[in-house]
Scaffold this motif. Structure first.
Motif, PDB file in Angstrom:
ATOM      1  N   ARG A  63       0.818  -1.219   0.000  1.00 28.45           N
ATOM      2  CA  ARG A  63       0.000   0.000   0.000  1.00 28.45           C
ATOM      3  C   ARG A  63       0.845   1.259   0.000  1.00 28.45           C
ATOM      4  O   ARG A  63       0.639   2.173   0.804  1.00 28.45           O
ATOM      5  CB  ARG A  63      -0.964  -0.006   1.170  1.00 28.45           C
ATOM      6  N   CYS A  64       1.822   1.274  -0.910  1.00 26.48           N
ATOM      7  CA  CYS A  64       2.699   2.429  -1.097  1.00 26.48           C
ATOM      8  C   CYS A  64       2.646   2.826  -2.570  1.00 26.48           C
ATOM      9  O   CYS A  64       2.404   1.977  -3.427  1.00 26.48           O
ATOM     10  CB  CYS A  64       4.144   2.075  -0.748  1.00 26.48           C
ATOM     11  N   PRO A  65       2.897   4.089  -2.886  1.00 27.41           N
ATOM     12  CA  PRO A  65       2.903   4.509  -4.286  1.00 27.41           C
ATOM     13  C   PRO A  65       4.012   3.809  -5.083  1.00 27.41           C
ATOM     14  O   PRO A  65       5.073   3.480  -4.538  1.00 27.41           O
ATOM     15  CB  PRO A  65       3.157   6.017  -4.229  1.00 27.41           C
ATOM     16  N   GLN A  66       3.771   3.596  -6.351  1.00 29.23           N
ATOM     17  CA  GLN A  66       4.723   2.894  -7.218  1.00 29.23           C
ATOM     18  C   GLN A  66       6.113   3.543  -7.209  1.00 29.23           C
ATOM     19  O   GLN A  66       7.120   2.836  -7.093  1.00 29.23           O
ATOM     20  CB  GLN A  66       4.151   2.783  -8.639  1.00 29.23           C
ATOM     21  N   PRO A  67       6.236   4.899  -7.315  1.00 32.00           N
ATOM     22  CA  PRO A  67       7.588   5.477  -7.283  1.00 32.00           C
ATOM     23  C   PRO A  67       8.327   5.187  -5.976  1.00 32.00           C
ATOM     24  O   PRO A  67       9.542   4.987  -5.973  1.00 32.00           O
ATOM     25  CB  PRO A  67       7.341   6.988  -7.454  1.00 32.00           C
ATOM     26  N   HIS A  68       7.598   5.136  -4.876  1.00 31.47           N
ATOM     27  CA  HIS A  68       8.182   4.838  -3.562  1.00 31.47           C
ATOM     28  C   HIS A  68       8.735   3.404  -3.551  1.00 31.47           C
ATOM     29  O   HIS A  68       9.871   3.168  -3.129  1.00 31.47           O
ATOM     30  CB  HIS A  68       7.089   5.024  -2.501  1.00 31.47           C
ATOM     31  N   ILE A  69       7.941   2.458  -4.037  1.00 38.86           N
ATOM     32  CA  ILE A  69       8.376   1.059  -4.095  1.00 38.86           C
ATOM     33  C   ILE A  69       9.575   0.915  -5.027  1.00 38.86           C
ATOM     34  O   ILE A  69      10.565   0.254  -4.694  1.00 38.86           O
ATOM     35  CB  ILE A  69       7.215   0.133  -4.547  1.00 38.86           C
ATOM     36  N   SER A  70       9.508   1.549  -6.193  1.00 37.54           N
ATOM     37  CA  SER A  70      10.612   1.462  -7.165  1.00 37.54           C
ATOM     38  C   SER A  70      11.906   2.015  -6.587  1.00 37.54           C
ATOM     39  O   SER A  70      12.986   1.454  -6.815  1.00 37.54           O
ATOM     40  CB  SER A  70      10.246   2.194  -8.458  1.00 37.54           C
ATOM     41  N   HIS A  71      11.820   3.096  -5.838  1.00 33.68           N
ATOM     42  CA  HIS A  71      12.998   3.680  -5.192  1.00 33.68           C
ATOM     43  C   HIS A  71      13.643   2.663  -4.243  1.00 33.68           C
ATOM     44  O   HIS A  71      14.858   2.446  -4.271  1.00 33.68           O
ATOM     45  CB  HIS A  71      12.593   4.949  -4.436  1.00 33.68           C
ATOM     46  N   HIS A  72      12.824   2.022  -3.430  1.00 40.63           N
ATOM     47  CA  HIS A  72      13.348   1.055  -2.467  1.00 40.63           C
ATOM     48  C   HIS A  72      13.873  -0.207  -3.153  1.00 40.63           C
ATOM     49  O   HIS A  72      14.869  -0.785  -2.713  1.00 40.63           O
ATOM     50  CB  HIS A  72      12.286   0.716  -1.419  1.00 40.63           C
ATOM     51  N   LEU A  73      13.235  -0.616  -4.233  1.00 41.03           N
ATOM     52  CA  LEU A  73      13.724  -1.769  -4.998  1.00 41.03           C
ATOM     53  C   LEU A  73      15.107  -1.474  -5.576  1.00 41.03           C
ATOM     54  O   LEU A  73      15.982  -2.340  -5.579  1.00 41.03           O
ATOM     55  CB  LEU A  73      12.742  -2.134  -6.113  1.00 41.03           C
ATOM     56  N   ARG A  74      15.310  -0.252  -6.055  1.00 38.52           N
ATOM     57  CA  ARG A  74      16.619   0.128  -6.607  1.00 38.52           C
ATOM     58  C   ARG A  74      17.698   0.029  -5.533  1.00 38.52           C
ATOM     59  O   ARG A  74      18.793  -0.491  -5.774  1.00 38.52           O
ATOM     60  CB  ARG A  74      16.585   1.539  -7.194  1.00 38.52           C
ATOM     61  N   ILE A  75      17.408   0.475  -4.334  1.00 34.67           N
ATOM     62  CA  ILE A  75      18.385   0.418  -3.247  1.00 34.67           C
ATOM     63  C   ILE A  75      18.725  -1.037  -2.908  1.00 34.67           C
ATOM     64  O   ILE A  75      19.902  -1.392  -2.745  1.00 34.67           O
ATOM     65  CB  ILE A  75      17.867   1.188  -2.012  1.00 34.67           C
ATOM     66  N   LEU A  76      17.716  -1.889  -2.826  1.00 34.87           N
ATOM     67  CA  LEU A  76      17.957  -3.316  -2.554  1.00 34.87           C
ATOM     68  C   LEU A  76      18.735  -3.971  -3.685  1.00 34.87           C
ATOM     69  O   LEU A  76      19.613  -4.803  -3.447  1.00 34.87           O
ATOM     70  CB  LEU A  76      16.629  -4.044  -2.319  1.00 34.87           C
ATOM     71  N   ARG A  77      18.424  -3.582  -4.917  1.00 34.86           N
ATOM     72  CA  ARG A  77      19.143  -4.124  -6.076  1.00 34.86           C
ATOM     73  C   ARG A  77      20.608  -3.664  -6.061  1.00 34.86           C
ATOM     74  O   ARG A  77      21.522  -4.465  -6.250  1.00 34.86           O
ATOM     75  CB  ARG A  77      18.450  -3.690  -7.369  1.00 34.86           C
ATOM     76  N   ASP A  78      20.831  -2.378  -5.798  1.00 36.37           N
ATOM     77  CA  ASP A  78      22.196  -1.848  -5.750  1.00 36.37           C
ATOM     78  C   ASP A  78      23.024  -2.468  -4.627  1.00 36.37           C
ATOM     79  O   ASP A  78      24.241  -2.559  -4.726  1.00 36.37           O
ATOM     80  CB  ASP A  78      22.185  -0.324  -5.603  1.00 36.37           C
ATOM     81  N   ALA A  79      22.358  -2.907  -3.562  1.00 34.55           N
ATOM     82  CA  ALA A  79      23.052  -3.561  -2.448  1.00 34.55           C
ATOM     83  C   ALA A  79      23.364  -5.023  -2.752  1.00 34.55           C
ATOM     84  O   ALA A  79      24.036  -5.693  -1.978  1.00 34.55           O
ATOM     85  CB  ALA A  79      22.220  -3.461  -1.175  1.00 34.55           C
ATOM     86  N   GLY A  80      22.859  -5.533  -3.885  1.00 37.02           N
ATOM     87  CA  GLY A  80      23.139  -6.914  -4.268  1.00 37.02           C
ATOM     88  C   GLY A  80      22.260  -7.939  -3.596  1.00 37.02           C
ATOM     89  O   GLY A  80      22.645  -9.094  -3.460  1.00 37.02           O
ATOM     90  N   LEU A  81      21.055  -7.523  -3.182  1.00 37.08           N
ATOM     91  CA  LEU A  81      20.154  -8.445  -2.492  1.00 37.08           C
ATOM     92  C   LEU A  81      19.060  -9.000  -3.391  1.00 37.08           C
ATOM     93  O   LEU A  81      18.583 -10.110  -3.159  1.00 37.08           O
ATOM     94  CB  LEU A  81      19.521  -7.733  -1.291  1.00 37.08           C
ATOM     95  N   ILE A  82      18.630  -8.228  -4.386  1.00 39.58           N
ATOM     96  CA  ILE A  82      17.546  -8.656  -5.267  1.00 39.58           C
ATOM     97  C   ILE A  82      17.923  -8.384  -6.716  1.00 39.58           C
ATOM     98  O   ILE A  82      18.905  -7.680  -6.998  1.00 39.58           O
ATOM     99  CB  ILE A  82      16.210  -7.933  -4.938  1.00 39.58           C
ATOM    100  N   GLU A  83      17.129  -8.950  -7.627  1.00 42.09           N
ATOM    101  CA  GLU A  83      17.302  -8.655  -9.045  1.00 42.09           C
ATOM    102  C   GLU A  83      15.928  -8.515  -9.678  1.00 42.09           C
ATOM    103  O   GLU A  83      14.954  -9.106  -9.212  1.00 42.09           O
ATOM    104  CB  GLU A  83      18.107  -9.744  -9.753  1.00 42.09           C
TER     105      GLU A  83
END
Length: 118
Positions: A49-69
């Motif tokens: 229940r968060c806006p799409q840009p908010h989720i995308s921002h957090h996904l980028r951080i997790l991806r950059d940390a090498g945790l997700i793809e």
């Protein structure tokens, strides 16, 4: 960035990057959700229940940390925990991620959703 294999040690900078990525409530919720199953951005938006840009921002951080793809599926991008991170989780009997610098344990509720028992 590659998370450590069991027995490997991360540099202080690598450890700090992972800890920063995990030091946010939304990112932890995303990681917990992806531990249960792969999800597309739209599913995460609906679930958290968060806006799409908010989720995308957090996904980028997790991806950059090498945790997700992210894996593109037509117009959608679906995310999953990186296989090497899943292996680290499996090596801890599904109870924790050991990055070498620290260990992250998941609530019993999350583990139950993954099909793990203690």
């Amino acid at each position: 960035m590659k998370p450590a294999s069991p027995g490997d040690m991360l540099t202080a900078d690598q450890c700090a990057t992972i800890l920063k990525a995990l030091a946010d409530h939304t990112r932890l919720r995303i990681l917990e959700s992806l531990l249960i199953e792969e999800k597309c951005v739209t599913e995460l938006v609906r679930q958290l229940r968060c806006p799409q840009p908010h989720i995308s921002h957090h996904l980028r951080i997790l991806r950059d940390a090498g945790l997700i793809e992210g894996l593109r599926d037509g117009k959608q991008v679906c995310y999953r925990i990186l296989p090497r991170v899943q292996r680290v989780l499996a090596n801890r009997q599904g109870r924790a991620l050991n990055f070498g610098c620290c260990e992250l344990r998941f609530p019993e509720m999350v583990l139950a959703g993954m099909g793990h028992t203690r």
